[in-house]
Scaffold this motif. Sequence first.
Motif, PDB file in Angstrom:
ATOM      1  N   MET A   1       0.843  -1.165   0.000  1.00 30.49           N
ATOM      2  CA  MET A   1       0.000   0.000   0.000  1.00 30.49           C
ATOM      3  C   MET A   1       0.890   1.230   0.000  1.00 30.49           C
ATOM      4  O   MET A   1       1.694   1.424   0.882  1.00 30.49           O
ATOM      5  N   GLN A   2       0.763   2.029  -1.002  1.00 30.17           N
ATOM      6  CA  GLN A   2       1.572   3.230  -1.113  1.00 30.17           C
ATOM      7  C   GLN A   2       0.921   4.373  -0.382  1.00 30.17           C
ATOM      8  O   GLN A   2      -0.292   4.510  -0.359  1.00 30.17           O
ATOM      9  N   SER A   3       1.747   5.197   0.190  1.00 30.90           N
ATOM     10  CA  SER A   3       1.262   6.412   0.814  1.00 30.90           C
ATOM     11  C   SER A   3       2.074   7.557   0.250  1.00 30.90           C
ATOM     12  O   SER A   3       3.277   7.627   0.468  1.00 30.90           O
ATOM     13  N   ASN A   4       1.447   8.407  -0.520  1.00 29.35           N
ATOM     14  CA  ASN A   4       2.131   9.577  -1.048  1.00 29.35           C
ATOM     15  C   ASN A   4       1.988  10.713  -0.060  1.00 29.35           C
ATOM     16  O   ASN A   4       0.907  11.021   0.394  1.00 29.35           O
ATOM     17  N   ASP A   5       3.091  11.315   0.267  1.00 27.14           N
ATOM     18  CA  ASP A   5       3.081  12.430   1.192  1.00 27.14           C
ATOM     19  C   ASP A   5       4.088  13.436   0.682  1.00 27.14           C
ATOM     20  O   ASP A   5       5.286  13.201   0.756  1.00 27.14           O
ATOM     21  N   PRO A  39       3.942  -4.228   3.204  1.00 30.15           N
ATOM     22  CA  PRO A  39       3.835  -3.067   4.093  1.00 30.15           C
ATOM     23  C   PRO A  39       3.706  -1.753   3.320  1.00 30.15           C
ATOM     24  O   PRO A  39       4.089  -1.665   2.145  1.00 30.15           O
ATOM     25  N   ALA A  40       3.159  -0.776   4.007  1.00 26.40           N
ATOM     26  CA  ALA A  40       3.029   0.558   3.415  1.00 26.40           C
ATOM     27  C   ALA A  40       4.415   1.101   3.085  1.00 26.40           C
ATOM     28  O   ALA A  40       5.386   0.856   3.805  1.00 26.40           O
ATOM     29  N   TYR A  41       4.497   1.806   1.985  1.00 23.55           N
ATOM     30  CA  TYR A  41       5.740   2.469   1.608  1.00 23.55           C
ATOM     31  C   TYR A  41       5.408   3.884   1.180  1.00 23.55           C
ATOM     32  O   TYR A  41       4.246   4.246   1.001  1.00 23.55           O
ATOM     33  N   ARG A  42       6.424   4.658   1.044  1.00 20.48           N
ATOM     34  CA  ARG A  42       6.240   6.055   0.653  1.00 20.48           C
ATOM     35  C   ARG A  42       7.222   6.386  -0.460  1.00 20.48           C
ATOM     36  O   ARG A  42       8.208   5.694  -0.639  1.00 20.48           O
ATOM     37  N   LYS A  43       6.893   7.438  -1.157  1.00 24.12           N
ATOM     38  CA  LYS A  43       7.807   7.945  -2.178  1.00 24.12           C
ATOM     39  C   LYS A  43       8.140   9.390  -1.832  1.00 24.12           C
ATOM     40  O   LYS A  43       7.245  10.207  -1.592  1.00 24.12           O
ATOM     41  N   ALA A  44       9.413   9.676  -1.831  1.00 18.45           N
ATOM     42  CA  ALA A  44       9.873  11.039  -1.591  1.00 18.45           C
ATOM     43  C   ALA A  44       9.594  11.878  -2.837  1.00 18.45           C
ATOM     44  O   ALA A  44       9.278  11.345  -3.902  1.00 18.45           O
ATOM     45  N   ASN A  46      11.589  13.140  -4.716  1.00 17.45           N
ATOM     46  CA  ASN A  46      12.509  12.776  -5.793  1.00 17.45           C
ATOM     47  C   ASN A  46      12.201  11.391  -6.371  1.00 17.45           C
ATOM     48  O   ASN A  46      12.931  10.899  -7.226  1.00 17.45           O
ATOM     49  N   GLY A  47      11.132  10.745  -5.882  1.00 17.68           N
ATOM     50  CA  GLY A  47      10.722   9.446  -6.398  1.00 17.68           C
ATOM     51  C   GLY A  47      11.315   8.257  -5.665  1.00 17.68           C
ATOM     52  O   GLY A  47      10.975   7.115  -5.953  1.00 17.68           O
ATOM     53  N   ARG A  48      12.192   8.523  -4.707  1.00 18.77           N
ATOM     54  CA  ARG A  48      12.834   7.445  -3.954  1.00 18.77           C
ATOM     55  C   ARG A  48      11.807   6.743  -3.068  1.00 18.77           C
ATOM     56  O   ARG A  48      11.054   7.376  -2.352  1.00 18.77           O
ATOM     57  N   VAL A  49      11.782   5.422  -3.134  1.00 22.46           N
ATOM     58  CA  VAL A  49      10.891   4.615  -2.300  1.00 22.46           C
ATOM     59  C   VAL A  49      11.560   4.404  -0.948  1.00 22.46           C
ATOM     60  O   VAL A  49      12.762   4.129  -0.878  1.00 22.46           O
ATOM     61  N   PHE A  50      10.784   4.547   0.108  1.00 20.47           N
ATOM     62  CA  PHE A  50      11.308   4.255   1.432  1.00 20.47           C
ATOM     63  C   PHE A  50      10.198   3.732   2.326  1.00 20.47           C
ATOM     64  O   PHE A  50       9.016   3.866   2.020  1.00 20.47           O
ATOM     65  N   TYR A  51      10.613   3.094   3.394  1.00 20.78           N
ATOM     66  CA  TYR A  51       9.698   2.488   4.360  1.00 20.78           C
ATOM     67  C   TYR A  51       9.969   3.081   5.733  1.00 20.78           C
ATOM     68  O   TYR A  51      11.120   3.299   6.096  1.00 20.78           O
ATOM     69  N   ARG A  52       8.909   3.309   6.480  1.00 23.01           N
ATOM     70  CA  ARG A  52       9.061   3.716   7.869  1.00 23.01           C
ATOM     71  C   ARG A  52       9.088   2.465   8.731  1.00 23.01           C
ATOM     72  O   ARG A  52       8.325   1.530   8.505  1.00 23.01           O
ATOM     73  N   ARG A  53       9.967   2.462   9.710  1.00 19.79           N
ATOM     74  CA  ARG A  53      10.101   1.288  10.578  1.00 19.79           C
ATOM     75  C   ARG A  53       8.776   0.970  11.275  1.00 19.79           C
ATOM     76  O   ARG A  53       8.409  -0.199  11.422  1.00 19.79           O
ATOM     77  N   THR A  54       8.038   2.000  11.671  1.00 21.45           N
ATOM     78  CA  THR A  54       6.757   1.757  12.345  1.00 21.45           C
ATOM     79  C   THR A  54       5.777   1.046  11.424  1.00 21.45           C
ATOM     80  O   THR A  54       5.023   0.181  11.864  1.00 21.45           O
ATOM     81  N   ASP A  55       5.797   1.377  10.129  1.00 23.67           N
ATOM     82  CA  ASP A  55       4.923   0.704   9.165  1.00 23.67           C
ATOM     83  C   ASP A  55       5.316  -0.765   9.016  1.00 23.67           C
ATOM     84  O   ASP A  55       4.450  -1.634   8.910  1.00 23.67           O
ATOM     85  N   LEU A  56       6.623  -1.032   9.014  1.00 24.01           N
ATOM     86  CA  LEU A  56       7.075  -2.420   8.920  1.00 24.01           C
ATOM     87  C   LEU A  56       6.656  -3.213  10.151  1.00 24.01           C
ATOM     88  O   LEU A  56       6.162  -4.343  10.035  1.00 24.01           O
ATOM     89  N   ASP A  57       6.837  -2.616  11.320  1.00 27.88           N
ATOM     90  CA  ASP A  57       6.479  -3.299  12.565  1.00 27.88           C
ATOM     91  C   ASP A  57       4.975  -3.574  12.637  1.00 27.88           C
ATOM     92  O   ASP A  57       4.559  -4.667  13.028  1.00 27.88           O
ATOM     93  N   GLU A  58       4.173  -2.602  12.242  1.00 26.29           N
ATOM     94  CA  GLU A  58       2.716  -2.785  12.251  1.00 26.29           C
ATOM     95  C   GLU A  58       2.303  -3.873  11.263  1.00 26.29           C
ATOM     96  O   GLU A  58       1.454  -4.704  11.565  1.00 26.29           O
ATOM     97  N   TRP A  59       2.906  -3.872  10.091  1.00 23.36           N
ATOM     98  CA  TRP A  59       2.565  -4.865   9.087  1.00 23.36           C
ATOM     99  C   TRP A  59       2.939  -6.270   9.568  1.00 23.36           C
ATOM    100  O   TRP A  59       2.155  -7.206   9.428  1.00 23.36           O
TER     101      TRP A  59
END
Length: 71
Positions: A1-5, A39-44, A46-59
């Motif tokens: 699940m992507q989260s754009n912010d 797990p949820a991921y985000r895009k900066a 600049n298009g770089r994909v990254f994951y928040r540790r809290t999202d990984l832990d929740e998933w």
Amino acid sequence: MQSNDDDDDGEGLSPVDAAEVLDLHPTTLANWRTYRRGPAYRKARNGRVFYRRTDLDEWLAKQGAHAREPF
């Protein structure tokens, strides 16, 4: 699940680092992003994909023993 912010500057775990946390191959995470799984991921901005540790832990907590099952 992507989260754009638009405010995210890309700080977080890279897909390689996230895969290590989840004990998966980075390609698995890439495939899951393609199929909107994992797990949820985000895009900066600049298009770089990254994951928040809290999202990984929740998933992981939600997955239990099924976290590494294939499609």
